[in-house]
Structures are given as structure tokens and as C-alpha cells.
Design a protein around this motif. Structure first.
Motif, PDB file in Angstrom:
ATOM      1  N   PRO A 355      -4.905   4.850 -12.963  1.00  0.00           N
ATOM      2  CA  PRO A 355      -3.911   5.282 -11.966  1.00  0.00           C
ATOM      3  C   PRO A 355      -4.106   5.010 -10.251  1.00  0.00           C
ATOM      4  N   ASP A 356      -5.496   4.832 -10.206  1.00  0.00           N
ATOM      5  CA  ASP A 356      -5.816   4.518  -8.746  1.00  0.00           C
ATOM      6  C   ASP A 356      -5.508   3.025  -8.406  1.00  0.00           C
ATOM      7  N   LEU A 357      -5.634   2.094  -9.626  1.00  0.00           N
ATOM      8  CA  LEU A 357      -5.913   0.734  -9.648  1.00  0.00           C
ATOM      9  C   LEU A 357      -4.500  -0.092  -9.923  1.00  0.00           C
ATOM     10  N   ALA A 358      -3.851   0.562 -10.972  1.00  0.00           N
ATOM     11  CA  ALA A 358      -2.627  -0.097 -11.445  1.00  0.00           C
ATOM     12  C   ALA A 358      -1.669  -0.673 -10.382  1.00  0.00           C
ATOM     13  N   PRO A 359      -1.369  -0.050  -9.267  1.00  0.00           N
ATOM     14  CA  PRO A 359      -0.538  -0.305  -8.357  1.00  0.00           C
ATOM     15  C   PRO A 359      -0.736  -1.770  -7.723  1.00  0.00           C
ATOM     16  N   TYR A 360      -2.098  -2.072  -7.786  1.00  0.00           N
ATOM     17  CA  TYR A 360      -2.659  -3.069  -7.019  1.00  0.00           C
ATOM     18  C   TYR A 360      -2.624  -4.293  -7.861  1.00  0.00           C
ATOM     19  N   VAL A 361      -2.535  -4.136  -9.242  1.00  0.00           N
ATOM     20  CA  VAL A 361      -2.934  -5.129 -10.321  1.00  0.00           C
ATOM     21  C   VAL A 361      -2.104  -6.454  -9.864  1.00  0.00           C
ATOM     22  N   SER A 362      -0.710  -6.197  -9.477  1.00  0.00           N
ATOM     23  CA  SER A 362       0.167  -7.467  -9.478  1.00  0.00           C
ATOM     24  C   SER A 362      -0.128  -8.023  -7.991  1.00  0.00           C
ATOM     25  N   LEU A 363      -1.013  -7.397  -7.011  1.00  0.00           N
ATOM     26  CA  LEU A 363      -1.332  -7.849  -5.671  1.00  0.00           C
ATOM     27  C   LEU A 363      -2.291  -9.118  -5.849  1.00  0.00           C
ATOM     28  N   ALA A 528       3.969  -0.747   2.248  1.00  0.00           N
ATOM     29  CA  ALA A 528       3.075   0.012   1.323  1.00  0.00           C
ATOM     30  C   ALA A 528       3.897   0.920   0.517  1.00  0.00           C
ATOM     31  N   LEU A 529       4.738   1.647   1.027  1.00  0.00           N
ATOM     32  CA  LEU A 529       5.496   2.817   0.154  1.00  0.00           C
ATOM     33  C   LEU A 529       6.457   2.097  -0.821  1.00  0.00           C
ATOM     34  N   ARG A 530       6.946   1.021  -0.422  1.00  0.00           N
ATOM     35  CA  ARG A 530       8.047   0.356  -1.200  1.00  0.00           C
ATOM     36  C   ARG A 530       7.243  -0.350  -2.452  1.00  0.00           C
ATOM     37  N   TRP A 531       6.072  -1.049  -2.069  1.00  0.00           N
ATOM     38  CA  TRP A 531       5.197  -1.780  -3.277  1.00  0.00           C
ATOM     39  C   TRP A 531       4.855  -0.684  -4.210  1.00  0.00           C
ATOM     40  N   MET A 532       4.318   0.635  -3.714  1.00  0.00           N
ATOM     41  CA  MET A 532       3.795   1.313  -4.614  1.00  0.00           C
ATOM     42  C   MET A 532       4.818   1.910  -5.503  1.00  0.00           C
ATOM     43  N   ASN A 533       5.853   2.462  -4.866  1.00  0.00           N
ATOM     44  CA  ASN A 533       6.917   2.802  -5.576  1.00  0.00           C
ATOM     45  C   ASN A 533       7.706   1.705  -6.802  1.00  0.00           C
ATOM     46  N   GLY A 534       7.474   0.482  -6.276  1.00  0.00           N
ATOM     47  CA  GLY A 534       7.957  -0.565  -7.478  1.00  0.00           C
ATOM     48  C   GLY A 534       7.000  -0.726  -8.401  1.00  0.00           C
ATOM     49  N   ALA A 535       5.510  -0.655  -8.039  1.00  0.00           N
ATOM     50  CA  ALA A 535       4.716  -0.283  -9.276  1.00  0.00           C
ATOM     51  C   ALA A 535       4.644   0.746  -9.968  1.00  0.00           C
ATOM     52  N   ALA A 536       5.104   1.683  -9.565  1.00  0.00           N
ATOM     53  CA  ALA A 536       5.134   2.969 -10.273  1.00  0.00           C
ATOM     54  C   ALA A 536       5.899   3.020 -11.802  1.00  0.00           C
TER      55      ALA A 536
END
Length: 536
Positions: A355-363, A528-536
Motif C-alpha cells: 500500500p505504501d509503495l503502489a502509488p509510486y510504481v508508475s512514477l 501529488a494529491l491528484r497523482w495519488m488519487n489516480g493511482a488508488a
């Protein structure tokens, strides 16, 4: 020949070709000698920036750089950068002025006077020395480069009083041009220690290799040894890329996770090479849960380091590069299904779904696709914390940051500038938070002056989100962490940088394509907020 002139000549003789500093009245004699010396000089906007630039230059090149810093406030400004370099064993030579010999220690209120300057800087350096006699300069410089080339490296501080800097050198020290300097060779492993280590490794059923930053200068030897041992290998943050991009035996910096802790406890022989075995590489949850039951072989150039953090069954004081070559020659090739073991462990870890890493995988997938050979330099910010687990580099010296260890903010941008100076043939990406970037906004002007193809990826979450989340977890009211970020588009225009605003991977990839079309710096603001929401 003055002491300052001889100092510049000695730097050239030792192979130093790059200096960082802000001129001042206490270093004017050094600057008198720079034109025509062959030493490139870069001016940051703050002495802390000079130290971080020298740090990034050294990490990217493997060579020390020099900083010319005024006494007093110049030295207190660079102290943080020296602390970061000391924590990560980065070679850096800091040359400072100090008031004239006759006034030292008298408290007369002289310009930039700081009581006990040398003692103040001793805590963030391998050693700090006051040069009182020009004749001693060659000896003190030799000590500094002995540290850089033959011991655990780190920053060295040499302060020179104004009158000594302008004084004449003894004639007998000025005959040879360039000056003659000693050749330093690091210590090789003792034959008896090699024999015992190779026997233990040959007999091992479940060996484990821990590869630290001390291996960064010998990637081919590192790969040869782990493949010969066919052993699972943990590579620390500063060893990222030593085994290549996706080596089947490389488990990365994952010692914090339960499956890797089980692997470590089950290993019968552990070979630790050039790593301090510190908590920010092996215990990032800070619970003391990483440990061994097998025999621990430690190799480090610093004998004191061999006795810290984990007790060694066999401690070898030696250069890691030499030890890698020697062990590869004297160990027997083994077939231990190391790649299969690592594959199963990666499946259990499933980092991309954490959970702590998944939003950054696409980065990091986008960075790999757009700038695969880039040097990526990080500050203390969410994507960098995640990248310490997720990022992969094809070579060493292409991933480093201040997110662990000393953990200073404001490191990413100036260190990336230093890396770009060291490796102008490679793209450089700085990943910084909006809070950390505000520590060093002035260095955007330095980036503009360099005109190098560097991307500054700003993870904008309006404040200090890492601390904000800690406060939320510990039920502490948010105070001092919700800060409104500046208008980065306007700042980019003011500093003549290109600008892009993104909130998704495709847009980031398009923005990074801009690096290929011009050499001016590019600031990419990530919502960052929009990126994280898109990755969720």
C-alpha cells in the motif's frame, strides 16, 4: 610562490579538477590563483549548496571535489552538507579561510570571527586542521588524500589564516611543477582471512551477500562474485545498480520486510561488503528485527566500522574492490538455486502491491521508460522513500539521496547539479518535495547558470507530508506541516527554467521528453494529491 598558489597546484597534482564556492574576503587569495589553473569553479547561491554540489559530484564521479568557503557563517552554512557527506562516506575537501594568526582565539570581534571554528567543524569531518605554517601544507594535503583513497572517506576541513594564505612557501617545496604527491594504495585483504572466508563460503549451504556503498567502484567484480557464489544479495541504497538493472540475484534494499529477515536469520554464512549495517538500510521500521544466526564475514576499509551494529565472526580490514576480486578467484563456483530463491522471495514481497509503495510504481516505470540511463538524485520526500525499494538502475552511482541516514532536507537539487557537472553525458533527474525545495530555491539560479539538461521533479503536496502522516498516526494535531507551496510556474519563469505541470504518468513521460530538445533546466511540478488519487 604563496601558500594559496601552492595549494591550487597541489589540488591539480592530486587530480582535483572541480571547485565549488562563494568568494569572500577570507578566500580572496585562493581566487587570485584560480584563473588559468585548470580548476573549474562553480558558484552556488549558498555555502550549503556548495557542499551538496560537491557531494553529488563525488557520488556521481567517484572523485573528491573541493569547496572554498569563508570563515564564520560560511562554515556554519556548509556544516550540514559536511554532516551528510560524513554519514555516507563521501570524499569532500573543504578549504576555509580564518582570521590572521595574531588574532586567533582573542575574541576581538573581527569580521566573521567564530570561536573555536576548527573544533566546531571537527564533529562533521574526518579531521579538521588549522594550517599555521606554509611548509606543512604538503603534509596536511597528503593526510586528506590518504583519507580519500586509503581509508573510509568523508569530508576533511583545512582552515588557513589570512596571513598564512598569502605567505611565501619555502623555496625547496617549489622546485617541481606540478608538485610531487604520494601514490596511495588501499589495503588488500590478508591471505589468512581470505582463506578462512573462502572456506566458509564454499562450505555454506545458504549464503547471503550484503553489498554496501563500498562496492560502487567495482560493479563487474561484484557481479562476478555473487554469480560465482550463486547467493541471494541485498544491495543497499548506496549500492543501487552495482549488479545491474534486473539481476536475478539482486533483492535490492528490502531487509526491512519479513521474508528477507527470515532469509537473513536462516543464512549460515553472511558476507557483508562495505556496509555499515545501519538501520536506514536494514531496519527502516526501527524495531531491531533484522539479525543473523550464521557466521558473519565483514569487509570494510574502516576497522572501527567492523565492530559496529553487528558482531562479526571474521572481520577483514581491506578495500572492498580488492576483496571482491580476491574472493572471486579463491572461491569455488557453486550452484545453489540462488535465482530461484530470489524469484520466490520477490513473489512473496510483491512490492508493487504494498500500500505504501503502489502509488509510486508508475512514477519509476515512467522514469525507466523516458530516461533509462539517468542519474536520479533525491531529497527527503515520499517518492524517494518509495524509490529506495522500487527504483532500479543499470549502473552504480545513478541513484542516491538524503532520505535516510543523516537525512537532511534541501539536498536533492544542489546534489543533482553536482552530479550533472560530474557526468554531463547523462541526463540528471532531481526528485524533491515542495518543502525541501524551499530550503534551496536560490539554487534554481545555479541550475540556470549551468544550463544543463536537468529535470527537477517537484512532488507538491503543500507541506511536509511525511511528518503530517506521522502526526496523524500518533494523534498529534497538525502544526507547522501544512504549508502553502509557492507558484512554481512563476518561479520557473523568474529563473529562466522550462516548466511543466503534471498529475499522471503519461503527462510526466511527455514532460521528460522535453529534456532531449534543449539544455536549460526543466521544472516538472507534480500535483501529488491528484497523482495519488489516480493511482488508488
Amino acid at each position: 610562490m604563496t601558500c594559496a598558489q601552492h595549494l591550487i597546484q597541489l589540488l591539480g597534482a592530486y587530480g582535483v579538477d572541480t571547485a565549488f564556492g562563494i568568494p569572500g574576503v577570507h578566500t580572496i587569495e585562493l581566487y587570485r590563483e584560480l584563473p588559468g589553473s585548470g580548476l573549474r569553479h562553480y558558484t552556488p547561491r549558498h555555502e550549503q549548496g556548495a557542499g551538496f554540489m560537491a557531494d553529488g559530484y563525488a557520488r556521481a564521479s567517484g572523485k573528491p571535489a573541493v569547496c572554498f568557503i569563508i570563515t564564520g557563517p560560511g562554515m556554519t552554512n556548509i556544516a550540514t552538507a559536511m554532516g551528510q557527506a560524513l554519514a555516507d562516506s563521501i570524499p569532500m575537501l573543504v578549504i576555509s579561510g580564518v582570521n590572521a594568526t595574531s588574532s586567533l582565539g582573542r575574541g576581538q570581534g573581527r569580521l566573521h570571527e567564530m570561536p573555536h571554528q576548527r573544533e566546531t567543524l571537527a564533529g562533521v569531518s574526518v579531521f579538521s586542521h588549522t594550517l599555521l605554517d606554509p611548509a606543512a601544507l604538503p603534509e596536511v594535503m597528503a593526510r586528506a588524500f590518504a583519507v580519500f583513497h586509503g581509508a573510509r572517506p568523508g569530508p576533511v576541513h583545512i582552515e588557513i589564516p589570512l596571513d598564512v594564505m598569502a605567505a611565501s612557501m619555502p623555496v625547496h617545496l617549489c622546485h617541481s611543477t606540478p608538485p610531487v604527491v604520494p601514490a596511495f594504495f588501499p589495503p588488500a585483504p590478508a591471505p589468512q582471512a581470505l582463506a578462512l572466508a573462502s572456506r566458509w563460503l564454499d562450505e555454506a549451504q545458504r549464503p547471503l551477500v550484503l553489498m554496501g556503498g563500498g562496492s560502487a567502484s567495482a560493479p563487474q567484480a561484484a557481479r562476478a562474485l555473487v554469480e560465482r557464489l550463486d547467493a541471494p544479495t541485498l544491495t543497499t541504497i548506496n549500492a543501487r545498480g552495482v549488479l545491474g538493472h534486473h539481476h536475478p540475484l539482486d533483492l535490492g534494499c528490502t531487509a526491512t520486510f519479513a521474508p528477507i529477515r527470515e532469509l537473513a536469520r536462516d543464512a549460515d554464512v553472511i558476507l557483508a561488503l562495505g556496509t555499515e549495517l545501519g538501520e536506514t538500510d536494514y531496519d527502516q521500521v526501527f524495531d531491531g528485527g533484522f539479525g543473523f544466526t550464521g557466521k558473519l564475514i565483514r569487509v570494510d576499509i574502516d576497522p572501527q566500522q567492523l565492530a559496529r551494529n553487528h558482531f562479526a565472526s571474521l572481520a577483514m580490514v581491506a578495500d572492498v574492490s580488492l576483496t571482491l576480486d580476491a574472493l572471486a578467484e579463491c572461491t569455488t563456483p557453486a550452484h545453489r538455486q540462488g535465482a530461484d530463491i530470489c524469484h520466490r522471495l520477490r513473489q512473496r514481497l510483491d512490492l508493487e502491491q504494498q500500500p505504501d509503495l503502489a502509488p509510486y510504481v508508475s512514477l519509476f516505470e515512467t522514469l525507466d521508460a523516458s530516461v533509462p540511463e539517468a542519474i536520479i538524485v533525491g531529497d527527503s520526500t515520499g517518492p524517494v522513500y518509495a524509490g529506495n525499494f522500487l527504483a532500479r538502475r543499470s549502473e552504480p552511482r545513478r541513484w542516491f539521496n538524503a532520505a535516510t541516514g543523516f537525512g537532511t532536507l534541501g539536498y536533492g537539487l544542489p546534489a543533482a547539479l553536482g552530479a550533472s557537472i560530474a557526468r554531463p553525458d547523462l541526463p540528471v533527474v532531481a526528485i524533491v518535495g515542495d518543502g525541501g525545495l524551499q530550503f534551496v530555491l536560490g539554487e534554481l539560479a545555479t541550475a540556470r547558470d549551468l544550463n544543463h539538461p536537468i529535470a527537477i521533479v517537484v512532488w507538491n503536496n503543500d507541506g511536509y507530508d511525511e511528518i503530517r502522516r506521522y502526526m496523524t498516526h500518533d494523534k498529534v494535531e497538525h502544526l507547522g506541516v501544512d504549508l502553502k507551496a509557492p507558484d512554481f510556474r512563476s518561479l520557473s519563469e523568474a529563473f529562466h527554467c522550462r516548466y511543466a505541470a503534471v498529475s499522471a504518468p503519461d503527462a510526466l513521460g511527455d514532460a521528460l521528453e522535453m529534456l532531449q530538445h534543449a539544455h536549460s533546466p526543466l521544472l516538472i511540478e507534480v500535483d501529488a494529491l491528484r497523482w495519488m488519487n489516480g493511482a488508488a
